[in-house]
Design an enzyme around this catalytic site. Structure first.
Site, short mmCIF file in Angstrom:
data_model
loop_
_atom_site.label_atom_id
_atom_site.label_comp_id
_atom_site.label_asym_id
_atom_site.label_seq_id
_atom_site.Cartn_x
_atom_site.Cartn_y
_atom_site.Cartn_z
N SER A 136 0.84 -1.19 0.00
CA SER A 136 0.00 0.00 0.00
C SER A 136 0.88 1.24 0.00
CB SER A 136 -0.96 -0.04 1.19
OG SER A 136 -1.96 0.94 1.07
N GLU A 269 -8.94 -5.46 -4.34
CA GLU A 269 -8.31 -4.59 -3.33
C GLU A 269 -9.32 -3.77 -2.53
OE1 GLU A 269 -5.03 -4.22 -2.66
OE2 GLU A 269 -3.91 -4.90 -4.42
N HIS A 359 -7.45 -5.90 -0.05
CA HIS A 359 -6.23 -5.14 0.19
C HIS A 359 -5.52 -5.66 1.44
CE1 HIS A 359 -3.71 -1.62 -0.39
NE2 HIS A 359 -3.89 -1.25 0.87
#
Length: 930
Positions: A136, A269, A359
């Site tokens: 991320s 995600e 995610h």
């Protein structure tokens, strides 16, 4: 504010913990986890945590590096850096001191990397083998460092997970964020007064102004409406002295081209954030915020059955994560930079399965930390997908250690992407239907290399017994000794092969050994051509070949798990099918050994082995899997044996395999060739047919098992197959007609295929990654190591207690239904005393020291060393072979020829004896030179 080092840190709970936030100005710490603080010069992983540049810390349990220490011998460093407004507020308008204030957090990361360069050697790490990785915002940071000149040379490899090089703010957008932030924090100050005022505000006030600024820009359709880019406030700013261009532009211009990159994203995600109630209007509004109205139409066409929510997740996932990863790879390609692409597609069972492949879900898989705090919340109920975690973890280990992660590099012509799922595969995303399962490149080349290596094995399985039984005409004891010599190195060396396979790159080992294995057949081809072949050289060839096999087999077996994916049983069945199926092609070549001749067959074998080396080289390189400690070889071998001995699944399976090696394999390599020779007067063609019948049974069974699917109780099936196999094998005690003999051998092959597949499945699945080659070597020892014992024992027993049709005593006289045409003993060759030629029931028969041997009417009858032939008229020569006339069977007059060498032309027949045979008697003549 470069001199204020404030950051937000959370307690060291799991990633999903909720806890009060605590603050600390003295926050620039890092964590080091190492296998040993010595001079090991190990690869180093520097992990940069995520959290949207607003939250997070390096000590979250998900980032624990113990598994990398243990399984990859890797030093792991996790770092902290300044976040939010404290790390990414562009205050350059306050003067040169603040020129790079918009990337304070990136400066902290560079400082951490410099610390690694200066200090990591004291922790057993190598400053020249550094990989930076993050997820991320950590991945955004990795990509930013990749495009930052100041960071070059501080790392050699990079792994941005779920993040590319798009996520920085242009200078104008960063300035707009700063103005809004200062209006919230210091509405009554400007200029130099602002700088002084900033020194006095509390952290609580800074965070409150930060939150208000974020709320201002992220309301409505998205930040793109006001900032002009779909990037959140308080992200790094480019257009600064340290980061003059966007990272993507810098990378496209060659920055970081010498750094190898592994990048990718997760399939779903954005399910992590949720979008509340999704409507068509909301979907279109978000797409408009991205400027992606036309793209949305394409998504609808490609996914005609997708719900509105599915379309939104696909669009936002691709926009934020997948496409930036692809653009990063594309920007690097013109510079020859190596990039590998992955897609994590395993779907979580949490929250009724709504998270899917969300995610951050891949983090505990890559770190192999499925048992850490908070991971269970993300995984959901059910069994842990540990096999997938092992697979991803090993791919990351391989890459960090300087190798390929296990699949081909990405390029725009093929766009090869590794999809990690319950059944992982390489996918060529240029193929229509890219989401569908495609060819597993590594497995394809593995099977190709295996096939090219085992076809020569099939040739040798026919050629070797033919040479020792037919050409050299050795006794059963010497046949058993020769077969024992070919298998003896397995007994003595295969555990060493397992030890070596666990310490080195199995792929590279197989390439080198395949090349080396090509040398002995070439040498033997010269031996035959020069006329020097004998029993001693045959034994030497057997020992050398067996030595190579002892190191090849465990490495090949262990490598299968690394290219197979998750469905081990299915791939084992496929591998066994290929293994035995391709040997039938080898048998087909060996079938014509007496026509083609040994030299040509040996040259073919050598060429195929070189082809195996080439095919194996196409498997993406894989790093060795160190255990994290250095052991004496004998200690390491003993450890593998001990592990097998105490394992409730491994010990019975390998014990049963050892008994098969002794009691069944000896029959296969010793008794079958002798039966073919002495009961059925066979040569290379009959030996090849016998082995092919057995292998065909194995192939048929593996095909059926592939169709059936996974077997729930492989151990039970293994025992049943062994019992049935023994029953089938007992039928060979009878003097069966040849077709029935082949049928029994075929059924035996069916049982063997089941047993081989089930036992290998049990072992492959139960073997631990760090000890797999050693465990597979113990398995191979059970089968191949038992063969020399069985071969030698069965050779002695065969000669001691001969079955019907075998005898070393002088043959009994002709029976009442036999017409003796010679009127007495007829000497066919100087080495075959007391031989007579008779007609028995209108069938031509050679009667000699080994008893009665029927001579087929459509082929040559010959002594096992090629010393004599009975055949038709010397004019009946076709392609250098003498043809037996069919009229002999009816008792009509025919010609018999006897000579002391194998003729190739009519000139070779000069001086040989031949006879006119009829029911009245026999007349002997000597051939003329013409």
């Amino acid at each position: 504010m470069p001199h204020r080092q404030l950051a937000i840190c959370v307690p060291s709970g799991g990633l999903t913990d909720s806890a009060s936030v605590r603050y600390a100005e003295d926050c620039l710490y890092l964590n080091v986890s190492t296998p040993a603080a010595d001079d090991g010069k190990r690869a180093v992983l520097v992990w940069i945590h995520g959290g949207g540049y607003r939250t997070g810390q390096g000590s979250i349990p998900w980032y624990n590096g113990t598994a990398f220490n243990k399984n990859g011998d890797i030093v792991v460093v996790s770092i902290n850096y300044r976040l939010g407004a404290l790390g990414y507020t562009d205050l350059s308008h306050l003067g040169d001191t603040y020129a790079n204030s918009g990337i304070n957090g990136i400066l902290d990361q560079i400082a951490a990397l410099q610390w690694v360069q200066d200090n990591i050697a004291a922790f057993g790490g190598d400053p020249n083998r550094v990989t930076i990785a993050g997820e991320s915002a950590g991945a955004f940071s990795v990509a930013t460092l990749l495009g930052c000149d100041a960071a070059q040379g501080l790392f050699q490899r990079a792994i941005p997970q779920s993040g590319g090089a798009h996520h920085t703010l242009p200078k104008a957008a960063a300035e707009k964020v700063t103005r809004t932030f200062l209006e919230q924090l210091l509405p009554d100050h400007d200029g130099i007064d602002q700088a002084l005022a900033l020194e006095a505000v509390s952290v609580e006030d800074i965070l409150a102004a930060q939150q208000a600024t974020i709320g201002h820009f992220e309301q409505g359709a998205g930040v793109a409406n006001e900032l002009g880019v779909a990037v959140s406030p308080f992200y790094p700013a480019h257009g600064t002295p340290l980061l003059p261009a966007s990272p993507l532009d810098a990378i496209a211009n060659g920055c970081g081209k010498n750094v190898a990159v592994l990048t990718g994203s997760n399939a779903h995600e954005t399910t992590l954030w949720g979008y509340g109630d999704i409507s068509e209007e909301k979907l279109e509004r978000i797409a408009a915020g991205y400027g992606a109205e036309s793209v949305l139409a394409a998504y609808r066409r490609a996914r005609p059955r997708a719900s509105v929510e599915d379309l939104l997740i696909a669009l936002t996932t691709d926009h934020m994560f997948r496409i930036p990863a692809i653009r990063l790879a594309e920007a690097r390609e013109p510079h020859g930079a190596q990039t590998w692409m992955y897609l994590f597609a395993w779907e979580s069972r949490a929250f009724g399965g709504r998270l899917k492949a969300t995610h951050a879900l891949e983090i505990p898989f890559t770190f192999n930390n499925l048992d850490r705090a908070g991971v269970d919340v993300f995984l959901g109920p059910g069994a842990q997908p540990q096999a997938l975690a092992d697979e991803m973890h090993q791919a990351w280990i391989a890459f960090i250690n300087g190798d390929s992660p296990g699949w081909p590099a990405y390029n725009t012509s093929e766009r090869v992407t590794m999809t990690f799922n319950t059944q992982s595969d390489f996918v060529n995303t240029t193929i229509p239907g890219a989401g569908r399962r495609s060819i597993n490149y590594g497995l394809r080349w593995y099977l190709t290399g295996t096939a090219l290596l085992l076809i020569p094995g099939g040739v040798q399985m026919v050629l070797f017994p033919w040479l020792v039984t037919v050409v050299l005409h050795e006794t059963p004891t010497r046949v058993g000794l020769a077969q024992m010599a070919s298998q003896l190195p397995m007994l003595l060396l295969i555990l060493w092969g397992g030890w070596l396979g666990d310490r080195v790159d199995q792929r590279r080992l197989l390439i080198g050994l395949s090349c080396a294995m090509a040398i002995p057949p070439m040498v033997m081809a010269w031996v035959f051509h020069a006329g020097h072949f004998n029993y001693t050289l045959l034994i030497i060839w057997a020992l050398v070949g067996g030595t190579f096999a002892a190191f090849v087999q465990p490495a090949r077996d262990a490598l299968l798990n690394r290219v197979a994916g998750q469905d081990i049983q299915r791939i084992v069945i496929l591998a066994v099918g290929v293994q035995f199926g391709v040997q039938i092609f080898g048998f087909a070549l060996g079938y014509n050994a007496d026509v083609l001749g040994p030299p040509l067959l040996l040259i073919i074998m050598s060429s195929l082995m070189l082809g195996a080396a080439l095919a194996t080289s196409r498997i993406p390189s894989l790093a060795p899997k160190p255990t994290g400690k250095t052991q004496h070889p004998l200690t390491a071998i003993a450890e593998g044996v001990k592990l097998v001995w105490h394992d409730r699944a491994l010990a019975p399976a390998i014990g049963q395999t050892f008994s098969v090696g002794i009691f069944f394999a000896g029959t296969y390599v010793v008794l079958l060739p002798l039966m073919v020779r002495d009961l059925y007067n066979g040569g290379s063609a009959e030996i090849a047919t016998t082995f092919a019948a057995n292998m065909l049974g194995t192939v048929v069974v593996t095909f059926i098992l592939m169709r059936i699917g996974r077997t729930a109780r492989p151990g039970r099936v293994l025992l049943i197959a062994a019992a049935v196999s023994a029953s089938v094998l007992s039928l060979l005690m009878f003097n069966l007609p040849k077709p029935l003999f082949y049928a029994v051998v075929f059924l035996w092959g069916c049982c063997g295929g089941i047993g081989m597949t089930m036992s290998r499945t049990i072992v492959q699945e139960a073997a631990t990654e760090s000890h797999r080659a050693r465990i597979m070597s113990v398995y191979s020892l059970g089968l191949m190591g038992g063969m020399p014992i069985g071969s030698f024992t069965l050779g002695i027993v065969t000669e001691w207690v001969l079955p019907p049709g075998y005898t070393d005593a002088p043959p009994p006289g002709p029976t009442s239904d036999t017409t003796i045409l010679s009127g007495g003993t007829f000497l066919l060759a100087e080495n075959i005393a007391d031989s007579v030629v008779v007609i028995s029931n209108n069938t031509l028969v050679a009667w000699g020291p080994r008893g009665m041997v029927e001579l087929p009417n459509d082929s040559i009858g010959m002594d096992m060393r090629g010393k004599w032939i009975v055949a038709g008229d010397p004019a009946d020569i076709e392609n250098g072979n003498l043809v037996l006339p069919s009229n002999v069977a009816s008792g009509d007059p025919a010609r018999l020829l006897a000579f002391n060498s194998d003729p190739r032309t009519t000139e070779d027949l000069a001086g040989a004896l031949y006879a006119i045979v009829s029911e009245e008697g026999i007349e002997v003549f000597e051939t003329e030179s013409d």
